[in-house]
Write a protein that holds these residues in place. Sequence first.
Motif, PDB file in Angstrom:
ATOM      1  N   GLN A   1     -88.589 109.534 -56.403  1.00  0.00           N
ATOM      2  CA  GLN A   1     -88.508 108.209 -57.182  1.00  0.00           C
ATOM      3  C   GLN A   1     -87.748 107.287 -56.358  1.00  0.00           C
ATOM      4  O   GLN A   1     -88.005 106.159 -56.245  1.00  0.00           O
ATOM      5  CB  GLN A   1     -88.637 108.410 -58.693  1.00  0.00           C
ATOM      6  N   GLU A   2     -86.318 107.811 -56.184  1.00  0.00           N
ATOM      7  CA  GLU A   2     -85.327 107.026 -55.757  1.00  0.00           C
ATOM      8  C   GLU A   2     -85.590 106.586 -54.090  1.00  0.00           C
ATOM      9  O   GLU A   2     -85.387 105.247 -54.027  1.00  0.00           O
ATOM     10  CB  GLU A   2     -84.117 107.953 -55.691  1.00  0.00           C
ATOM     11  N   ILE A   3     -86.213 106.960 -53.483  1.00  0.00           N
ATOM     12  CA  ILE A   3     -86.522 106.792 -52.268  1.00  0.00           C
ATOM     13  C   ILE A   3     -87.732 105.751 -52.281  1.00  0.00           C
ATOM     14  O   ILE A   3     -87.704 104.829 -51.609  1.00  0.00           O
ATOM     15  CB  ILE A   3     -87.294 108.219 -51.490  1.00  0.00           C
ATOM     16  N   ASP A   4     -88.780 105.821 -53.074  1.00  0.00           N
ATOM     17  CA  ASP A   4     -89.901 104.859 -53.327  1.00  0.00           C
ATOM     18  C   ASP A   4     -89.346 103.786 -53.970  1.00  0.00           C
ATOM     19  O   ASP A   4     -89.623 102.404 -53.402  1.00  0.00           O
ATOM     20  CB  ASP A   4     -90.828 105.295 -54.468  1.00  0.00           C
ATOM     21  N   ASN A   5     -88.362 103.758 -54.653  1.00  0.00           N
ATOM     22  CA  ASN A   5     -87.599 102.479 -55.308  1.00  0.00           C
ATOM     23  C   ASN A   5     -86.795 101.831 -54.281  1.00  0.00           C
ATOM     24  O   ASN A   5     -86.872 100.665 -54.218  1.00  0.00           O
ATOM     25  CB  ASN A   5     -86.779 102.887 -56.412  1.00  0.00           C
ATOM     26  N   GLN A   6     -86.284 102.355 -53.407  1.00  0.00           N
ATOM     27  CA  GLN A   6     -85.298 101.948 -52.222  1.00  0.00           C
ATOM     28  C   GLN A   6     -86.240 101.149 -51.119  1.00  0.00           C
ATOM     29  O   GLN A   6     -85.973 100.060 -50.705  1.00  0.00           O
ATOM     30  CB  GLN A   6     -84.525 103.404 -51.628  1.00  0.00           C
ATOM     31  N   ILE A   7     -87.380 101.687 -51.099  1.00  0.00           N
ATOM     32  CA  ILE A   7     -88.437 101.266 -50.171  1.00  0.00           C
ATOM     33  C   ILE A   7     -88.696  99.771 -50.694  1.00  0.00           C
ATOM     34  O   ILE A   7     -88.761  98.872 -49.723  1.00  0.00           O
ATOM     35  CB  ILE A   7     -89.565 102.333 -49.866  1.00  0.00           C
ATOM     36  N   ASN A   8     -89.200  99.822 -51.963  1.00  0.00           N
ATOM     37  CA  ASN A   8     -89.783  98.499 -52.653  1.00  0.00           C
ATOM     38  C   ASN A   8     -88.387  97.603 -52.563  1.00  0.00           C
ATOM     39  O   ASN A   8     -88.986  96.396 -52.182  1.00  0.00           O
ATOM     40  CB  ASN A   8     -90.166  98.976 -53.985  1.00  0.00           C
ATOM     41  N   GLN A   9     -87.294  98.031 -52.818  1.00  0.00           N
ATOM     42  CA  GLN A   9     -86.279  97.290 -52.944  1.00  0.00           C
ATOM     43  C   GLN A   9     -85.759  96.584 -51.379  1.00  0.00           C
ATOM     44  O   GLN A   9     -85.426  95.341 -51.232  1.00  0.00           O
ATOM     45  CB  GLN A   9     -85.015  97.918 -53.599  1.00  0.00           C
ATOM     46  N   LEU A  10     -85.881  97.270 -50.428  1.00  0.00           N
ATOM     47  CA  LEU A  10     -85.714  96.914 -49.237  1.00  0.00           C
ATOM     48  C   LEU A  10     -86.701  95.762 -48.725  1.00  0.00           C
ATOM     49  O   LEU A  10     -86.250  94.724 -48.008  1.00  0.00           O
ATOM     50  CB  LEU A  10     -85.775  98.138 -48.125  1.00  0.00           C
ATOM     51  N   GLY A  11     -87.872  96.018 -49.077  1.00  0.00           N
ATOM     52  CA  GLY A  11     -88.774  94.983 -48.742  1.00  0.00           C
ATOM     53  C   GLY A  11     -88.590  93.818 -49.342  1.00  0.00           C
ATOM     54  O   GLY A  11     -88.461  92.562 -48.699  1.00  0.00           O
ATOM     55  N   ILE A  12     -88.166  93.819 -50.646  1.00  0.00           N
ATOM     56  CA  ILE A  12     -87.823  92.601 -51.439  1.00  0.00           C
ATOM     57  C   ILE A  12     -86.565  91.639 -50.820  1.00  0.00           C
ATOM     58  O   ILE A  12     -86.484  90.462 -50.520  1.00  0.00           O
ATOM     59  CB  ILE A  12     -87.674  92.825 -53.016  1.00  0.00           C
ATOM     60  N   LYS A  13     -85.494  92.467 -50.500  1.00  0.00           N
ATOM     61  CA  LYS A  13     -84.201  92.077 -49.980  1.00  0.00           C
ATOM     62  C   LYS A  13     -84.551  91.345 -48.605  1.00  0.00           C
ATOM     63  O   LYS A  13     -84.136  90.169 -48.482  1.00  0.00           O
ATOM     64  CB  LYS A  13     -83.445  93.158 -49.804  1.00  0.00           C
ATOM     65  N   TYR A  14     -85.005  92.041 -47.767  1.00  0.00           N
ATOM     66  CA  TYR A  14     -85.182  91.512 -46.464  1.00  0.00           C
ATOM     67  C   TYR A  14     -85.964  90.362 -46.591  1.00  0.00           C
ATOM     68  O   TYR A  14     -85.994  89.331 -45.489  1.00  0.00           O
ATOM     69  CB  TYR A  14     -85.832  92.479 -45.477  1.00  0.00           C
ATOM     70  N   ASN A  15     -87.230  90.166 -47.393  1.00  0.00           N
ATOM     71  CA  ASN A  15     -88.069  89.066 -47.391  1.00  0.00           C
ATOM     72  C   ASN A  15     -87.122  87.794 -47.911  1.00  0.00           C
ATOM     73  O   ASN A  15     -87.538  86.766 -47.544  1.00  0.00           O
ATOM     74  CB  ASN A  15     -89.252  89.232 -48.106  1.00  0.00           C
ATOM     75  N   LYS A  16     -86.434  87.997 -48.750  1.00  0.00           N
ATOM     76  CA  LYS A  16     -85.657  87.153 -49.331  1.00  0.00           C
ATOM     77  C   LYS A  16     -84.737  86.507 -47.934  1.00  0.00           C
ATOM     78  O   LYS A  16     -84.489  85.247 -48.004  1.00  0.00           O
ATOM     79  CB  LYS A  16     -84.942  87.495 -50.551  1.00  0.00           C
ATOM     80  N   LEU A  17     -84.048  87.374 -47.413  1.00  0.00           N
ATOM     81  CA  LEU A  17     -83.019  86.918 -46.404  1.00  0.00           C
ATOM     82  C   LEU A  17     -83.824  86.229 -45.376  1.00  0.00           C
ATOM     83  O   LEU A  17     -83.281  85.267 -44.832  1.00  0.00           O
ATOM     84  CB  LEU A  17     -82.281  88.245 -45.784  1.00  0.00           C
TER      85      LEU A  17
END
Length: 337
Positions: free
Chosen positions: A39-55
């Motif tokens: 679950q931690e891995i899946d959450n990290q993958i989702n958060q990474l996508g959001i983070k980099y899209n914003k950048l």
Amino acid sequence: MNRDIHNIIIREYERRQKKAADIAQQHKEEIYSKIPRLQEIDNQINQLGIKYNKLILMAKGDAAELSLELTNRIEQLNKEKNCLLEINGINIEYLKPQYQCIKCSDTGYMYDSGEYKHCSCYKQQMISHLFSVSNISYAGHECFENFNELIYPDEVNPDKYGIPISPRENINNIKEKCLEFTKNIDNPNQKNLFFSGRTGVGKTFLSFCIARELLNQGRTVLYLSAPMLFDTITEYKMKAFKDDNFNDDKYQSIFSVELLIIDDLGTEALSDARYAELLNILNTRQTRDFESACKTIISTNMGAKKLFELYSERVVSRINGLFDRLLLAGKDIRSLK
């Protein structure tokens, strides 16, 4: 009719997709409870996508570098995820939605040769629904493949059968006309079909053969006995009289369906009003046939003389002008089974 069926099918796809997603989510929660790191891995993958899209949107950093960094990080996380699944004997497919149709993922559409097309599962659903509203059984045996001309006598006896050729030759000729009818249904010059003959010589069977052929092509068909046809019209008029907004799909289909089959004409309660209704049906359908397929098949046990006796001259004139009249002859097929 097709529009209504399309909406039903789309709702079915939505139901299937929701069910697949809900089951996949249940599987994830089950695995997460056993292996929290997943679950931690899946959450990290989702958060990474959001983070980099914003950048990228905020133009903070080189887009290509950010994208490469994102791809590498997600790849690392996925490797760890796959390793954990393998160690615990879990197939990754267990965590994905399992659709009924793997070709279109239960959307009804596929991308093929540069365009979106209906998936074969959509076409099959359409056919199944067309059968359900046609009053014809999907599992019925009435089809041209089961047509057997050998049950018709091969003897020529005009006094006995009322035709100058044998019933077998006659039915083979009629079968060819029926097949031609299914191929030319879109042609306004193709006449409607009028089957007559004694009880049990195959009029309804041939009507169903034609109907099944067209239904399997995705055409709209409605089968009604003559009493049922006029009861449907009477019921509609009574309800519409009380409610201006009343609408009935079956009534509308009588005038618009691609093939209307009226079986056992002459068994309905006869009246001048019903003559007018029948004439209205024939005229309306003939007019629409010039725009799109709107063919009619009528079957009756009555001979030509009886037809003239029971129906108005205008009705008989329309039948003579718009229909190819086919006389079936032979023994009662039902008594031979």
